[in-house]
Design a protein around this motif. Structure first.
Motif, PDB file in Angstrom:
ATOM      1  N   THR A  75       0.830  -1.202   0.000  1.00  0.00           N
ATOM      2  CA  THR A  75       0.000   0.000   0.000  1.00  0.00           C
ATOM      3  C   THR A  75       0.862   1.249   0.000  1.00  0.00           C
ATOM      4  O   THR A  75       0.593   2.214  -0.726  1.00  0.00           O
ATOM      5  N   GLU A  76       1.920   1.257   0.789  1.00  0.00           N
ATOM      6  CA  GLU A  76       2.798   2.424   0.864  1.00  0.00           C
ATOM      7  C   GLU A  76       3.433   2.716  -0.483  1.00  0.00           C
ATOM      8  O   GLU A  76       3.539   3.885  -0.900  1.00  0.00           O
ATOM      9  N   GLN A  77       3.841   1.671  -1.219  1.00  0.00           N
ATOM     10  CA  GLN A  77       4.454   1.878  -2.530  1.00  0.00           C
ATOM     11  C   GLN A  77       3.450   2.449  -3.531  1.00  0.00           C
ATOM     12  O   GLN A  77       3.801   3.284  -4.367  1.00  0.00           O
ATOM     13  N   VAL A  78       2.189   2.012  -3.447  1.00  0.00           N
ATOM     14  CA  VAL A  78       1.158   2.539  -4.345  1.00  0.00           C
ATOM     15  C   VAL A  78       0.928   4.021  -4.076  1.00  0.00           C
ATOM     16  O   VAL A  78       0.886   4.843  -5.004  1.00  0.00           O
ATOM     17  N   LEU A  79       0.775   4.390  -2.807  1.00  0.00           N
ATOM     18  CA  LEU A  79       0.539   5.791  -2.460  1.00  0.00           C
ATOM     19  C   LEU A  79       1.745   6.653  -2.813  1.00  0.00           C
ATOM     20  O   LEU A  79       1.603   7.795  -3.278  1.00  0.00           O
ATOM     21  N   TRP A  80       2.925   6.106  -2.609  1.00  0.00           N
ATOM     22  CA  TRP A  80       4.144   6.831  -2.975  1.00  0.00           C
ATOM     23  C   TRP A  80       4.201   7.053  -4.488  1.00  0.00           C
ATOM     24  O   TRP A  80       4.556   8.133  -4.964  1.00  0.00           O
ATOM     25  N   ALA A  81       3.837   6.030  -5.268  1.00  0.00           N
ATOM     26  CA  ALA A  81       3.828   6.165  -6.729  1.00  0.00           C
ATOM     27  C   ALA A  81       2.812   7.207  -7.179  1.00  0.00           C
ATOM     28  O   ALA A  81       3.077   7.988  -8.106  1.00  0.00           O
ATOM     29  N   LEU A  82       1.649   7.246  -6.524  1.00  0.00           N
ATOM     30  CA  LEU A  82       0.652   8.266  -6.855  1.00  0.00           C
ATOM     31  C   LEU A  82       1.186   9.665  -6.545  1.00  0.00           C
ATOM     32  O   LEU A  82       0.951  10.613  -7.310  1.00  0.00           O
ATOM     33  N   ASP A  83       1.905   9.811  -5.436  1.00  0.00           N
ATOM     34  CA  ASP A  83       2.494  11.106  -5.096  1.00  0.00           C
ATOM     35  C   ASP A  83       3.498  11.547  -6.154  1.00  0.00           C
ATOM     36  O   ASP A  83       3.525  12.705  -6.571  1.00  0.00           O
ATOM     37  N   ARG A 108     -15.210  -5.227  -0.920  1.00  0.00           N
ATOM     38  CA  ARG A 108     -16.012  -4.007  -1.076  1.00  0.00           C
ATOM     39  C   ARG A 108     -15.341  -2.769  -0.508  1.00  0.00           C
ATOM     40  O   ARG A 108     -15.688  -1.646  -0.888  1.00  0.00           O
ATOM     41  N   LEU A 109     -14.376  -2.957   0.399  1.00  0.00           N
ATOM     42  CA  LEU A 109     -13.782  -1.822   1.095  1.00  0.00           C
ATOM     43  C   LEU A 109     -12.320  -1.592   0.783  1.00  0.00           C
ATOM     44  O   LEU A 109     -11.841  -0.455   0.835  1.00  0.00           O
ATOM     45  N   HIS A 110     -11.556  -2.656   0.475  1.00  0.00           N
ATOM     46  CA  HIS A 110     -10.108  -2.536   0.425  1.00  0.00           C
ATOM     47  C   HIS A 110      -9.507  -3.236  -0.791  1.00  0.00           C
ATOM     48  O   HIS A 110     -10.057  -4.227  -1.288  1.00  0.00           O
ATOM     49  N   LEU A 111      -8.325  -2.751  -1.199  1.00  0.00           N
ATOM     50  CA  LEU A 111      -7.421  -3.549  -2.012  1.00  0.00           C
ATOM     51  C   LEU A 111      -6.619  -4.433  -1.079  1.00  0.00           C
ATOM     52  O   LEU A 111      -6.219  -4.000   0.001  1.00  0.00           O
ATOM     53  N   HIS A 112      -6.360  -5.672  -1.502  1.00  0.00           N
ATOM     54  CA  HIS A 112      -5.620  -6.609  -0.660  1.00  0.00           C
ATOM     55  C   HIS A 112      -4.142  -6.563  -1.038  1.00  0.00           C
ATOM     56  O   HIS A 112      -3.634  -7.437  -1.741  1.00  0.00           O
ATOM     57  N   LEU A 113      -3.457  -5.548  -0.541  1.00  0.00           N
ATOM     58  CA  LEU A 113      -2.041  -5.360  -0.812  1.00  0.00           C
ATOM     59  C   LEU A 113      -1.223  -5.671   0.428  1.00  0.00           C
ATOM     60  O   LEU A 113      -1.751  -5.780   1.533  1.00  0.00           O
ATOM     61  N   ARG A 114       0.075  -5.803   0.233  1.00  0.00           N
ATOM     62  CA  ARG A 114       0.961  -5.992   1.382  1.00  0.00           C
ATOM     63  C   ARG A 114       0.962  -4.723   2.238  1.00  0.00           C
ATOM     64  O   ARG A 114       0.762  -3.630   1.749  1.00  0.00           O
ATOM     65  N   GLY A 115       1.190  -4.905   3.530  1.00  0.00           N
ATOM     66  CA  GLY A 115       1.203  -3.771   4.445  1.00  0.00           C
ATOM     67  C   GLY A 115      -0.196  -3.378   4.871  1.00  0.00           C
ATOM     68  O   GLY A 115      -1.112  -4.202   4.914  1.00  0.00           O
ATOM     69  N   GLU A 116      -0.376  -2.112   5.167  1.00  0.00           N
ATOM     70  CA  GLU A 116      -1.668  -1.619   5.617  1.00  0.00           C
ATOM     71  C   GLU A 116      -2.706  -1.733   4.505  1.00  0.00           C
ATOM     72  O   GLU A 116      -2.390  -1.511   3.335  1.00  0.00           O
ATOM     73  N   PRO A 117      -3.956  -2.088   4.834  1.00  0.00           N
ATOM     74  CA  PRO A 117      -5.005  -2.138   3.800  1.00  0.00           C
ATOM     75  C   PRO A 117      -5.199  -0.771   3.154  1.00  0.00           C
ATOM     76  O   PRO A 117      -5.096   0.266   3.820  1.00  0.00           O
ATOM     77  N   LEU A 118      -5.467  -0.778   1.865  1.00  0.00           N
ATOM     78  CA  LEU A 118      -5.747   0.455   1.133  1.00  0.00           C
ATOM     79  C   LEU A 118      -7.240   0.531   0.877  1.00  0.00           C
ATOM     80  O   LEU A 118      -7.801  -0.278   0.136  1.00  0.00           O
ATOM     81  N   ARG A 119      -7.912   1.511   1.495  1.00  0.00           N
ATOM     82  CA  ARG A 119      -9.351   1.661   1.325  1.00  0.00           C
ATOM     83  C   ARG A 119      -9.666   2.147  -0.090  1.00  0.00           C
ATOM     84  O   ARG A 119      -8.999   3.029  -0.627  1.00  0.00           O
ATOM     85  N   LEU A 120     -10.725   1.577  -0.659  1.00  0.00           N
ATOM     86  CA  LEU A 120     -11.120   1.968  -1.999  1.00  0.00           C
ATOM     87  C   LEU A 120     -11.495   3.441  -2.068  1.00  0.00           C
ATOM     88  O   LEU A 120     -11.175   4.134  -3.035  1.00  0.00           O
ATOM     89  N   GLU A 121     -12.185   3.935  -1.038  1.00  0.00           N
ATOM     90  CA  GLU A 121     -12.585   5.334  -1.067  1.00  0.00           C
ATOM     91  C   GLU A 121     -11.367   6.252  -1.030  1.00  0.00           C
ATOM     92  O   GLU A 121     -11.368   7.326  -1.646  1.00  0.00           O
ATOM     93  N   THR A 122     -10.312   5.819  -0.345  1.00  0.00           N
ATOM     94  CA  THR A 122      -9.073   6.597  -0.327  1.00  0.00           C
ATOM     95  C   THR A 122      -8.436   6.601  -1.703  1.00  0.00           C
ATOM     96  O   THR A 122      -7.994   7.647  -2.202  1.00  0.00           O
ATOM     97  N   LEU A 123      -8.390   5.449  -2.338  1.00  0.00           N
ATOM     98  CA  LEU A 123      -7.811   5.335  -3.671  1.00  0.00           C
ATOM     99  C   LEU A 123      -8.567   6.200  -4.674  1.00  0.00           C
ATOM    100  O   LEU A 123      -7.965   6.958  -5.442  1.00  0.00           O
TER     101      LEU A 123
END
Length: 438
Positions: A75-83, A108-123
């Motif tokens: 999840t951290e790598q995805v958010l970092w890539a978006l930044d 319905r709520l999350h992507l199943h990634l390594r680390g902390e769950p990534l909420r769909l609404e956040t994405l």
């Protein structure tokens, strides 16, 4: 046999009739593994990601350097890539676009990634807040329709309402299934059923009016009907794609197009055909039979095998095409093969592919291209999660990226990347004789 597929794909692509988007950016993510405690690994999420990437570059007018591919990220790598992409796209023109693609496990709520769950609404919020004026998402996931509570509907087609404004902007989301439906993989197409027909449609199978261009409406209509047909008798239940469109401005939504430089296969009216690579190990596209028109499929220059089902057998032909070639099936010599022969050959060449990914990854490291190296080592780990050489390469890439971030004055980001490197390969700092750039 179809198998359960839990995944999410978000995707954006746009070109107007009068002018193509000035800049196009894409972040494509494939994750087979999911959460070990509850998910069975997927077979083809990473492959689906690469198929879409290839299509965007070949027919969607995406520059390779504007596409970032992540395999099995946290999840951290995805958010970092978006930044990073937000910074890269800052100040982009009104006719720019962003593409986000995720293929993997989700609920319905999350992507199943390594680390902390990534909420769909956040994405979704992060995607919608990016600078480009136009964002279109395609969600290929179990229960993916749950993210479209307003205006999402199962339909075979839709009409875009284009308002009298200067530039097209807004968002459109397509989902592979409803809020209470499963999205499925199939061994026969070595991928997600919906994404298989989506990519086939983008290559030309969805070009309903034969103008050499594929619109949003055309590709959705194609993916809807073919997915519905392929899952009608599935023990996991039928799968009905959905759509929600909220766009304003002028211009036709053209997703891909054949150009004079494209290599093109021409299928006359008749039965369906499968197109594989020359080694018969990768399914490129499926062209459904049409009794009314010919179908043109855009491909990259290279060697291909056509397999067309006919009355209990396959008719098989091999061919080579160069850039600019237009090859009609009527000009090819076909031979018969039994149905017992698979569309895609047994064995996937995974050992050779794994070695190639690692070699390319270490070459990128030697060239100082740490982010690209990380993507290659993540793809290698998607092939074999036990390969220690790939984990070592991943850790070195993360340390290289940490050094880059520290040089930019972003110490906190650098420390997170260093910690991720140690997590990937605990002996990395000892074996590299370095401290990650501190």
């Amino acid at each position: 046999m179809s198998v359960l597929r839990l995944g999410l794909v978000a995707w954006v692509l746009w070109a107007s009739e009068s002018a193509l988007a000035e800049q196009r950016f894409a972040l494509l993510i494939g994750a087979n593994m999911g959460w070990a405690s509850q998910d069975e690994p997927l077979r083809h999420a990473v492959e689906d990601t690469q198929r879409l990437a290839d299509t965007l570059v070949q027919l969607g007018d995406f520059a390779p350097e504007h596409i970032t591919v992540l395999s099995e990220p946290s999840t951290e790598q995805v958010l970092w890539a978006l930044d990073r992409m937000a910074a890269r796209m800052e100040g982009s023109a009104q006719r720019s676009l962003f593409l986000f693609y995720y293929s993997g496990h989700a609920d319905r709520l999350h992507l199943h990634l390594r680390g902390e769950p990534l909420r769909l609404e956040t994405l979704i919020h992060r995607i919608q807040s990016l600078p480009p004026a136009l964002k279109v998402g395609i969600l290929d996931a179990c229960e993916s329709g749950a993210i479209l509570p307003k205006g999402g509907r199962p339909t075979r087609s839709f009409q875009l309402e284009v308002r009298d404004e200067l530039a097209l902007r807004g968002s459109a989301f397509l989902t592979s299934s409803g809020a209470d439906e499963l999205s499925q993989e199939a061994r026969a197409v070595t991928g997600s059923i919906f994404s298989h027909h989506l990519v086939s449609g983008l290559r030309g199978a969805a070009d309903g009016n034969g103008d050499g261009k594929v619109s949003l409406d055309e590709v959705y209509r194609h993916a809807y009907s073919r997915t519905l047909l392929d899952t009608a008798a599935s023990p996991l239940g039928v799968q009905r794609p959905r759509v929600r469109v909220d766009l304003r401005g002028q211009g036709e939504l053209i997703l891909t197009r054949l150009t004079p430089g494209s290599a093109t296969l021409v299928f006359p009216p008749g039965g369906s055909c499968f197109v594989t690579d020359g080694a018969e190990r990768r399914l490129l596209a499926e062209v459904p039979g049409s009794s009314q028109r010919e179908t043109r499929l855009g491909v990259q220059a290279g060697d291909y095998v056509l397999k067309c089902p006919r009355q209990g057998r396959y008719e098989v032909a091999r061919l080579s095409v160069a850039a600019g070639d237009m090859v009609s099936l009527s000009s090819l010599a076909f031979r018969e093969a039994p149905f017992s022969r698979l569309v895609v050959a047994k064995g996937d060449g995974s050992e050779a592919r794994l070695g190639s990914l690692k070699r390319r990854g270490f070459l990128r490291l030697a060239e100082g291209r740490a982010e690209e190296a990380l993507q290659l080592f993540e793809q290698a780990l998607a092939e074999d999660r036990r390969d220690q050489e790939s984990f070592l390469g991943k850790a070195r890439a993360l340390l290289g990226m940490a050094a880059e971030e520290r040089a930019r004055g972003r110490a906190q980001v650098a420390e997170r990347l260093r910690a991720a490197a140690v997590m990937a390969y605990p002996r990395i700092e000892e074996e590299s004789g370095a401290d990650g750039g501190q």
